[in-house]
Design a protein around this motif. Structure first.
Motif, PDB file in Angstrom:
ATOM      1  N   MET A  17      21.803 135.767  66.995  1.00 48.63           N
ATOM      2  CA  MET A  17      21.979 134.856  65.838  1.00 48.63           C
ATOM      3  C   MET A  17      22.398 135.437  64.516  1.00 48.63           C
ATOM      4  SD  MET A  17      20.989 131.698  66.233  1.00 48.63           S
ATOM      5  CE  MET A  17      20.586 130.977  64.799  1.00 48.63           C
ATOM      6  N   VAL A  18      23.399 134.657  63.999  1.00 49.09           N
ATOM      7  CA  VAL A  18      24.094 135.441  62.815  1.00 49.09           C
ATOM      8  C   VAL A  18      23.281 134.836  61.698  1.00 49.09           C
ATOM      9  CG1 VAL A  18      26.173 135.773  63.837  1.00 49.09           C
ATOM     10  CG2 VAL A  18      25.596 133.570  62.905  1.00 49.09           C
ATOM     11  N   PRO A  19      23.345 135.435  60.398  1.00 52.19           N
ATOM     12  CA  PRO A  19      22.755 135.090  59.329  1.00 52.19           C
ATOM     13  C   PRO A  19      23.650 133.698  58.845  1.00 52.19           C
ATOM     14  CG  PRO A  19      23.857 136.937  58.893  1.00 52.19           C
ATOM     15  CD  PRO A  19      23.953 136.912  60.215  1.00 52.19           C
ATOM     16  N   VAL A  20      22.752 132.948  58.074  1.00 55.39           N
ATOM     17  CA  VAL A  20      23.574 131.621  57.506  1.00 55.39           C
ATOM     18  C   VAL A  20      23.729 131.999  56.044  1.00 55.39           C
ATOM     19  CG1 VAL A  20      23.282 129.262  56.456  1.00 55.39           C
ATOM     20  CG2 VAL A  20      22.409 129.912  58.864  1.00 55.39           C
ATOM     21  N   PHE A  21      25.103 132.158  55.703  1.00 56.12           N
ATOM     22  CA  PHE A  21      25.468 132.378  54.277  1.00 56.12           C
ATOM     23  C   PHE A  21      25.411 131.363  53.515  1.00 56.12           C
ATOM     24  CE2 PHE A  21      27.770 135.127  57.118  1.00 56.12           C
ATOM     25  CZ  PHE A  21      27.294 136.400  56.655  1.00 56.12           C
ATOM     26  N   VAL A  60      34.704 137.590  61.505  1.00 61.51           N
ATOM     27  CA  VAL A  60      35.371 136.234  60.876  1.00 61.51           C
ATOM     28  C   VAL A  60      34.065 135.550  59.927  1.00 61.51           C
ATOM     29  CG1 VAL A  60      34.394 134.573  62.836  1.00 61.51           C
ATOM     30  CG2 VAL A  60      36.219 133.941  61.606  1.00 61.51           C
ATOM     31  N   ILE A  61      34.436 134.771  58.896  1.00 62.44           N
ATOM     32  CA  ILE A  61      33.411 134.130  58.190  1.00 62.44           C
ATOM     33  C   ILE A  61      34.275 132.738  57.871  1.00 62.44           C
ATOM     34  CG2 ILE A  61      34.619 135.225  56.020  1.00 62.44           C
ATOM     35  CD1 ILE A  61      30.786 134.074  56.154  1.00 62.44           C
ATOM     36  N   VAL A  62      33.498 131.750  57.962  1.00 65.26           N
ATOM     37  CA  VAL A  62      33.998 130.321  57.701  1.00 65.26           C
ATOM     38  C   VAL A  62      33.199 129.837  56.389  1.00 65.26           C
ATOM     39  CG1 VAL A  62      34.013 128.102  58.494  1.00 65.26           C
ATOM     40  CG2 VAL A  62      33.696 130.036  60.153  1.00 65.26           C
ATOM     41  N   VAL A  63      33.989 129.373  55.679  1.00 62.35           N
ATOM     42  CA  VAL A  63      33.460 129.089  54.227  1.00 62.35           C
ATOM     43  C   VAL A  63      33.816 127.516  54.280  1.00 62.35           C
ATOM     44  CG1 VAL A  63      33.940 130.988  52.839  1.00 62.35           C
ATOM     45  CG2 VAL A  63      35.768 129.095  52.826  1.00 62.35           C
ATOM     46  N   SER A 222      29.230 130.064  55.783  1.00 63.45           N
ATOM     47  CA  SER A 222      28.696 129.902  54.625  1.00 63.45           C
ATOM     48  C   SER A 222      28.862 128.431  53.874  1.00 63.45           C
ATOM     49  CB  SER A 222      29.410 130.827  53.537  1.00 63.45           C
ATOM     50  OG  SER A 222      28.916 130.714  52.285  1.00 63.45           O
ATOM     51  N   LEU A 223      27.822 127.859  53.785  1.00 63.48           N
ATOM     52  CA  LEU A 223      27.757 126.322  53.554  1.00 63.48           C
ATOM     53  C   LEU A 223      27.842 126.193  51.786  1.00 63.48           C
ATOM     54  CD1 LEU A 223      25.088 124.931  56.147  1.00 63.48           C
ATOM     55  CD2 LEU A 223      27.536 124.852  56.252  1.00 63.48           C
TER      56      LEU A 223
END
Ligand SMILES: Cc1cc2nc3c(=O)[nH]c(=O)nc-3n(C[C@H](O)[C@H](O)[C@H](O)COP(=O)(O)OP(=O)(O)OC[C@H]3O[C@@H](n4cnc5c(N)ncnc54)[C@H](O)[C@@H]3O)c2cc1C
Length: 466
Positions: A17-21, A60-63, A222-223
């Motif tokens: 599980m990855v953290p929710v940014f 990767v990071i998704v914004v 990151s929502l």
């Protein structure tokens, strides 16, 4: 009569599980300062891109600007007695559509294609001969579009054969508004002719929004973190958000063409003019869904029945009734009529749906409506419309949109030459852009594959499926 052969719908068309940014919200992990590749947008294309980058063991990071994953795949699971897909609903081409396999692997239920598709003519259904006539009209219209596309990229309206007679309005609705969210005068023959058959309409019982959210569970997103500005070069990119900057070696941008063309993301240096022009030429059509909860089956339809109207204009809709055996029915509207209607607001949309159903089925329908809701995609700030569709002369813009600039790669449904306007097209484009970005940063060694030949279209002369 129920259409039994290829039908008008298809005719018209192990990680931890990855953290929710969380855009800097208190209690959430802070936005990372860097990544190998940053992805803008957590719709189907963005989630596909991120999963591909993670599979290559790169950071990767998704914004994502919105407060949830999914983009134009959103399922409302709380308003009605069945999941309400506010955006994408059908998965076409089960032999090749990767979303069906992914949904099954995620433990979701895939429905079989609706068995009934009917045409309503006033208060009765079309007779066998009338249905045959309509299917023949669609075949003629599709053929005229295909033939014209070989010569030049004019509007679909300009090549509609006269012989389709009083089916012209219905054909216009199915081939234009329903397929692309645009009237045929605003739709390129090239784009329409290249669109891969959208035969078979398979749904995910829990909803396609649920599917994308599930597929994104392992992805670091990151929502509520809109990308406001992207500084780019051949070497790297810096994505600026209200929660901070992310430095990356490449970026994949998946926002809709309307979001891009509106200039909602600034670029330094400016985004190439040809890219921006391509986005404008592939503007989004209008397609919306009005949902009505109608207990007691006042329309007298079967579970998952689909009904269209023989209409002399596009002031009409497509009914999907008793969804999954529930009392939820939806009416889809599109094109310029749908655009004008949705601009008037949800109340006007529901009023149209009720009035239209009353015309076709009698006043019991209106009395039965217990709850309603309507989408307004043109007004959704992070989408600004429904489906990209090339205007006359603009089919070649799809290719232009896929040309990278510096270390920036564009993805999203609009970048797919044959599956534009679909969830599987968006997914495939995300994977493709991620692979190109991975190759740029040296994470994939294999040579860039030859462009895949356009998938063969499988339209038989008897098929009205678009
Ligand atoms: C009503 C409707 C019905 C449809 N029906 C079907 C169907 O039956 N079958 C089918 O296959 N397809 C259908 N489609 C099309 C399908 O939904 C789309 O093709 C697909 O979901 C597009 O995915 P995408 O990732 O390309 O774009 P999007 O889903 O739009 O994803 C882009 C993401 O970028 C985010 N974003 C925007 N601006 C920013 C920013 N500045 N910073 C960060 N993030 C940003 C958005 O919030 C969004 O989440 C339908 C669409 C609609 C609207």
């Amino acid at each position: 009569m129920t259409l039994t052969r290829r039908t008008f719908l298809s005719a018209s068309a192990g990680l931890a599980m990855v953290p929710v940014f969380s855009g800097g919200r208190v209690g959430a992990a802070p936005l990372p300062r860097d990544a190998d590749i940053v992805v803008i947008g957590a719709g189907a294309a963005g989630i596909a891109a991120a999963r591909r980058i993670m599979a290559a063991n790169r950071r990767v990071i998704v914004v994502e600007a919105a407060s949830q994953i999914g983009g134009r795949c959103q399922t409302d699971t709380s308003t009605f007695d069945a999941p309400f897909d506010r955006g994408a609903r059908w998965m076409h081409n089960p032999e090749t559509n990767p979303m069906i396999k992914l949904a099954r692997a995620a433990g979701l239920e895939i429905t079989s294609a609706p068995s009934g598709q009917k045409i309503r003519i006033g208060r009765r259904y079309a007779r066998a001969g009338e249905t045959e006539e309509f299917l023949a009209a669609l075949v003629r219209a599709n053929r005229a579009i295909d033939e014209a596309a070989r010569r030049s990229d004019v509007s679909c309206a300009s090549v509609m054969p006269k012989e389709i007679g009083d089916w012209a309005g219905t054909a216009e609705f199915l081939l234009g508004a329903n397929l692309a969210g645009k009237d045929l005068r605003d739709l390129s023959v090239g784009d329409k002719a290249r669109a891969l058959d959208r035969n078979t309409a398979i749904a995910c019982r829990q909803g396609l929004g649920t599917l994308i959210a599930k597929l994104g569970e392992q992805v670091p997103v990151s929502l509520s973190t809109p990308a406001g500005r992207i500084v780019w070069s051949n070497r790297d990119a810096s994505v600026e958000t209200p929660a901070g900057k992310i430095a990356a070696r490449a970026a994949v941008i998946t926002v809709s063409t309307n979001v891009l063309a509106a200039g909602n993301i600034k670029f330094a240096p400016d985004i190439p003019k040809k890219t921006l022009e391509a986005a404008s030429r592939l503007s989004l059509g209008s397609y919306d869904r009005i949902a009505l909860q109608m207990p007691g089956n006042p329309l007298g339809l079967a579970r998952d029945d689909i009904v269209i109207e023989k209409s002399d204009s596009t002031r009409t809709g497509l009914i999907f009734a008793n969804i999954g055996g529930s009392s939820l029915c939806t009416i889809d509207v599109g094109g310029s009529f749908g655009r004008d209607l949705s601009a008037q607001g949800e109340k006007a949309m529901v009023a149209f749906a009720v009035e239209w159903l009353t015309k076709l089925f009698g006043s019991e329908a209106a009395a039965a409506v217990k709850k309603s809701s309507a989408t307004r995609w043109n007004a959704a700030p992070f989408a600004l419309g429904a489906i990209s569709a090339a205007g006359p002369g603009a089919q070649s813009s799809r290719k232009v949109l896929t040309d990278p600039f510096g270390c920036i790669y564009l993805a999203g449904e609009a970048t797919h030459e044959t599956l534009w306007g679909t969830i599987d097209g968006a997914w495939e484009s995300g994977e493709r852009a991620a692979e190109a970005a991975l190759r740029r940063i040296g994470a994939l060694r294999d040579p860039e594959p030859e462009p895949r030949p356009l998938k063969q279209r499988r339209r038989s002369s008897a098929s009205p499926i678009n």
